[in-house]
Write a protein that holds these residues in place. Structure first.
Motif, PDB file in Angstrom:
ATOM      1  N   GLY B  65     117.660 -94.081  88.714  1.00 56.04           N
ATOM      2  CA  GLY B  65     119.003 -93.668  88.877  1.00 56.04           C
ATOM      3  C   GLY B  65     119.452 -93.272  90.437  1.00 56.04           C
ATOM      4  N   GLN B  66     118.405 -93.400  90.917  1.00 60.74           N
ATOM      5  CA  GLN B  66     118.570 -92.573  92.506  1.00 60.74           C
ATOM      6  C   GLN B  66     118.302 -93.818  93.530  1.00 60.74           C
ATOM      7  N   PHE B  67     119.484 -93.813  94.238  1.00 58.76           N
ATOM      8  CA  PHE B  67     119.256 -94.884  95.534  1.00 58.76           C
ATOM      9  C   PHE B  67     117.995 -94.799  96.319  1.00 58.76           C
ATOM     10  N   LEU B  68     117.194 -95.675  96.586  1.00 57.33           N
ATOM     11  CA  LEU B  68     116.176 -95.926  97.586  1.00 57.33           C
ATOM     12  C   LEU B  68     116.575 -95.831  98.955  1.00 57.33           C
ATOM     13  N   ARG B  69     116.512 -94.616  99.823  1.00 55.85           N
ATOM     14  CA  ARG B  69     116.845 -94.398 101.031  1.00 55.85           C
ATOM     15  C   ARG B  69     115.601 -94.684 102.006  1.00 55.85           C
ATOM     16  N   THR B  70     114.333 -94.232 101.319  1.00 54.14           N
ATOM     17  CA  THR B  70     113.224 -94.112 102.375  1.00 54.14           C
ATOM     18  C   THR B  70     112.288 -95.236 102.111  1.00 54.14           C
ATOM     19  N   SER B  71     110.885 -95.263 102.425  1.00 50.34           N
ATOM     20  CA  SER B  71     110.001 -96.160 101.893  1.00 50.34           C
ATOM     21  C   SER B  71     109.680 -95.759 100.325  1.00 50.34           C
ATOM     22  N   ILE B  72     109.111 -96.784  99.724  1.00 47.58           N
ATOM     23  CA  ILE B  72     108.851 -96.280  98.211  1.00 47.58           C
ATOM     24  C   ILE B  72     107.745 -95.150  98.187  1.00 47.58           C
ATOM     25  N   ASP B  73     106.793 -95.339  99.316  1.00 46.79           N
ATOM     26  CA  ASP B  73     105.907 -94.313  99.195  1.00 46.79           C
ATOM     27  C   ASP B  73     106.448 -92.778  99.554  1.00 46.79           C
ATOM     28  N   ASP B  74     107.283 -92.632 100.295  1.00 43.56           N
ATOM     29  CA  ASP B  74     108.130 -91.283 100.365  1.00 43.56           C
ATOM     30  C   ASP B  74     108.798 -91.087  99.193  1.00 43.56           C
ATOM     31  N   PHE B  75     109.468 -92.003  98.513  1.00 43.30           N
ATOM     32  CA  PHE B  75     110.283 -91.673  97.264  1.00 43.30           C
ATOM     33  C   PHE B  75     109.420 -91.312  96.183  1.00 43.30           C
ATOM     34  N   LEU B  76     108.105 -91.938  96.018  1.00 38.89           N
ATOM     35  CA  LEU B  76     107.139 -91.361  94.756  1.00 38.89           C
ATOM     36  C   LEU B  76     106.734 -89.969  95.113  1.00 38.89           C
ATOM     37  N   THR B  77     106.549 -89.834  96.276  1.00 41.23           N
ATOM     38  CA  THR B  77     106.125 -88.374  97.110  1.00 41.23           C
ATOM     39  C   THR B  77     107.351 -87.384  96.846  1.00 41.23           C
ATOM     40  N   ALA B  78     108.189 -87.738  96.981  1.00 43.36           N
ATOM     41  CA  ALA B  78     109.489 -86.810  97.036  1.00 43.36           C
ATOM     42  C   ALA B  78     109.886 -86.465  95.339  1.00 43.36           C
ATOM     43  N   ASN B  79     109.649 -87.377  94.666  1.00 42.92           N
ATOM     44  CA  ASN B  79     109.867 -87.320  93.128  1.00 42.92           C
ATOM     45  C   ASN B  79     108.720 -87.054  92.253  1.00 42.92           C
ATOM     46  N   GLY B  80     107.653 -86.915  92.779  1.00 46.45           N
ATOM     47  CA  GLY B  80     106.326 -86.521  92.054  1.00 46.45           C
ATOM     48  C   GLY B  80     105.979 -87.710  91.061  1.00 46.45           C
ATOM     49  N   ILE B  81     106.181 -88.744  91.664  1.00 47.08           N
ATOM     50  CA  ILE B  81     105.703 -89.868  90.662  1.00 47.08           C
ATOM     51  C   ILE B  81     104.538 -90.617  91.277  1.00 47.08           C
ATOM     52  N   SER B  82     103.577 -90.886  90.334  1.00 47.38           N
ATOM     53  CA  SER B  82     102.266 -91.585  90.880  1.00 47.38           C
ATOM     54  C   SER B  82     102.541 -93.233  91.092  1.00 47.38           C
ATOM     55  N   ALA B  83     101.715 -93.532  92.224  1.00 50.16           N
ATOM     56  CA  ALA B  83     101.590 -94.946  92.428  1.00 50.16           C
ATOM     57  C   ALA B  83     100.901 -95.802  91.357  1.00 50.16           C
ATOM     58  N   GLU B  84     100.320 -94.859  90.303  1.00 51.07           N
ATOM     59  CA  GLU B  84      99.513 -95.608  89.222  1.00 51.07           C
ATOM     60  C   GLU B  84     100.533 -96.048  88.114  1.00 51.07           C
ATOM     61  N   SER B  85     101.785 -95.625  88.252  1.00 54.33           N
ATOM     62  CA  SER B  85     102.860 -96.151  87.215  1.00 54.33           C
ATOM     63  C   SER B  85     103.751 -97.376  87.510  1.00 54.33           C
ATOM     64  N   THR B  86     104.067 -97.991  86.722  1.00 50.06           N
ATOM     65  CA  THR B  86     104.831 -99.130  87.215  1.00 50.06           C
ATOM     66  C   THR B  86     106.284 -98.818  87.209  1.00 50.06           C
ATOM     67  N   LEU B  87     106.814 -99.010  88.569  1.00 51.02           N
ATOM     68  CA  LEU B  87     108.347 -98.714  88.508  1.00 51.02           C
ATOM     69  C   LEU B  87     109.242 -99.661  88.105  1.00 51.02           C
ATOM     70  N   THR B  88     110.234 -99.311  87.596  1.00 51.54           N
ATOM     71  CA  THR B  88     111.069-100.148  87.291  1.00 51.54           C
ATOM     72  C   THR B  88     112.241-100.039  88.235  1.00 51.54           C
ATOM     73  N   ILE B  89     112.603-101.152  89.230  1.00 51.74           N
ATOM     74  CA  ILE B  89     113.532-100.845  90.304  1.00 51.74           C
ATOM     75  C   ILE B  89     114.913-101.748  89.982  1.00 51.74           C
ATOM     76  N   GLU B  90     116.004-101.145  89.864  1.00 56.37           N
ATOM     77  CA  GLU B  90     117.148-101.816  89.550  1.00 56.37           C
ATOM     78  C   GLU B  90     117.848-102.268  90.921  1.00 56.37           C
ATOM     79  N   TYR B  91     118.274-103.356  90.819  1.00 59.82           N
ATOM     80  CA  TYR B  91     118.969-103.789  92.233  1.00 59.82           C
ATOM     81  C   TYR B  91     120.505-104.263  92.128  1.00 59.82           C
ATOM     82  N   THR B  92     121.349-103.846  92.947  1.00 62.57           N
ATOM     83  CA  THR B  92     122.683-104.237  92.804  1.00 62.57           C
ATOM     84  C   THR B  92     122.980-104.474  94.225  1.00 62.57           C
TER      85      THR B  92
END
Ligand SMILES: [Mg+2]
Lengths: 319, 104
Positions: B65-92
């Motif tokens: 539910g949060q807009f991606l304004r950075t690289s995915i890497d920075d987004f994961l770090t900022a939100n404490g999400i591991s790159a080991e998870s499968t990310l569901t990305i919604e586009y509009t």
């Protein structure tokens, strides 16, 4: 989605022990099958190269001629012979992926079962030493080469896996393993025997830095270390359902959303100019010898086939 | 986690979804493995390539539910999400600022 501060960690010794005993008993007959396959494959079949030093033989050992003359023709072991195949000793390392993707894709349990099956088969075979390493962020030796792989050892190994590591650093794994194999070669039992080193990686197969890994895989080939990558596939649906109770006991999350096979996974490369290139992930998998396993029952057959092909190639190369 | 040195190489599995029927992918590509260095522009190129649009449309992306304004890497770090998870990305579809439209 799961967060980094997850508190799920190492299982208790009792849980690990129960899980080990369960896998050990359910894979018992498969382990016997694998042992029989391996016995045929790993037994010495290579006629060894010509070697010295004999009083009679097939070809002169030129290095011995000058000492022979210098000794007044007394040091007369100057011949090479093709001797009997020498006894082979093996050092086999099983590397199990402890990264979080294993828990998320629901492959952790199948991976543990695979580990139990292989480790037991090798222990029954008594061909040499077995080590187990745990990898993810980092590489940790869970069982050392110089210790026997007993049932207690198995339980102890299981107790070291949490499937919570935040990275899958396969490059680091291969680097570290080369060092471990080098040390093991120096310290290993069975000096004088022909030593073969084999590494079996058990993982969901998702990793990066493929080019660097490829370079390391080539390097290991040059050092005569064979690496077989066993991909435990996420579509291992049925067998996982049966095991969901065990998985819960170990705290491995099982979700019911549909699983996609790694064979269908696509890699995407997007350049800064926005050019998009897609390919089948497994088409550029950095390991030459890999198997995709959905059910442990398939393992004895496919693993034996891979090893047989590899040995055939080594014999070819030895000419 | 020492991702700084080889951060460029880190990959993450993503699954693309949308709520808008008119921009649904004609063929579900399933899970895709992409570099975590990818940003909105790169993902937009990816969706356009999957839609096979003759004229590229800009897209916006949402993760949890949060807009991606950075690289995915920075987004994961900022939100404490591991790159080991499968990310569901919604586009509009991206809302193009009027000024931008006028200049076309
Ligand atoms: Mg992983």
């Amino acid at each position: 989605l799961t967060h980094l501060d997850s508190s799920t960690t190492i299982p208790t010794p009792e849980t690990a022990r129960d899980l080990w005993l369960h896998h050990e008993s359910t894979t018992h007959s498969l382990a016997q099958t694998l042992t029989e396959h391996l016995r045929l494959i790993l037994a010495p079949t290579l006629a060894t190269k010509l070697r010295g030093d004999f009083r009679t033989g097939k070809r002169l050992n030129l290095k011995r001629i000058i000492p022979y003359i210098a000794s007044g023709y007394r040091r007369d072991k100057i011949w090479l012979r093709r001797s009997q195949p020498s006894k082979r000793a093996y050092q086999i390392m099983i590397a199990l992926d402890d990264s979080r993707s294993m828990a998320e894709s629901g492959t952790a349990n199948l991976a543990l079962k695979t580990l139990a099956l292989i480790a037991r088969a090798l222990a029954m075979l008594e061909v040499g030493e077995v080590a187990v390493v745990c990898f993810g962020d980092d590489v940790k030796v869970a069982h050392e080469f110089d210790k026997p792989f007993t049932s207690d050892a198995g339980a102890e190994v299981f107790g070291q896996f949490s499937f919570q590591q935040q990275r899958t650093d396969v490059k680091r794994l291969v680097e570290r393993s080369l060092e471990l194999f080098q040390d093991a070669r120096m310290n290993g039992q069975g000096r004088g025997e022909e030593l073969w080193q084999l590494m079996l990686i058990v993982s969901d197969g998702i990793c990066d830095s493929h080019e660097e890994i490829q370079r390391l895989v080539r390097m290991s080939q040059e050092q005569r270390i064979m690496i077989v990558f066993i991909v435990v596939d996420a579509t291992a649906g049925q067998s996982l359902e049966q095991d969901s109770a065990e998985a819960e006991a170990k705290g491995i999350g099982q979700d019911t959303k549909e699983k996609q096979s790694i064979l269908d996974l696509q890699s995407v490369d997007i350049t800064t100019e926005g050019k998009v290139v897609r390919w089948r992930y497994m088409d550029r998998f950095p390991f030459r010898w890999y198997l995709v396993v959905r059910d442990v029952a398939e393992l004895p057959g496919v693993l034996a086939t891979a090893l047989r092909q590899w040995f055939a190639e080594v014999v070819d190369a030895a000419g | 986690m020492n991702t700084a040195a080889d951060g460029l190489q880190t990959k993450v599995q993503i699954k693309l979804t949308t709520r808008h029927a008119d921009i649904e992918l004609p063929e579900d590509p399933g899970v895709l493995l992409v570099s975590t260095s990818v940003r909105r522009y790169g993902l937009s190129s990816l969706v356009n390539s999957l839609l096979q649009t003759p004229k590229p449309t800009p897209f916006e992306f949402l993760i949890n539910g949060q807009f991606l304004r950075t690289s995915i890497d920075d987004f994961l770090t900022a939100n404490g999400i591991s790159a080991e998870s499968t990310l569901t990305i919604e586009y509009t579809r991206a809302l193009i600022p009027p000024k931008h439209v006028a200049s076309l």
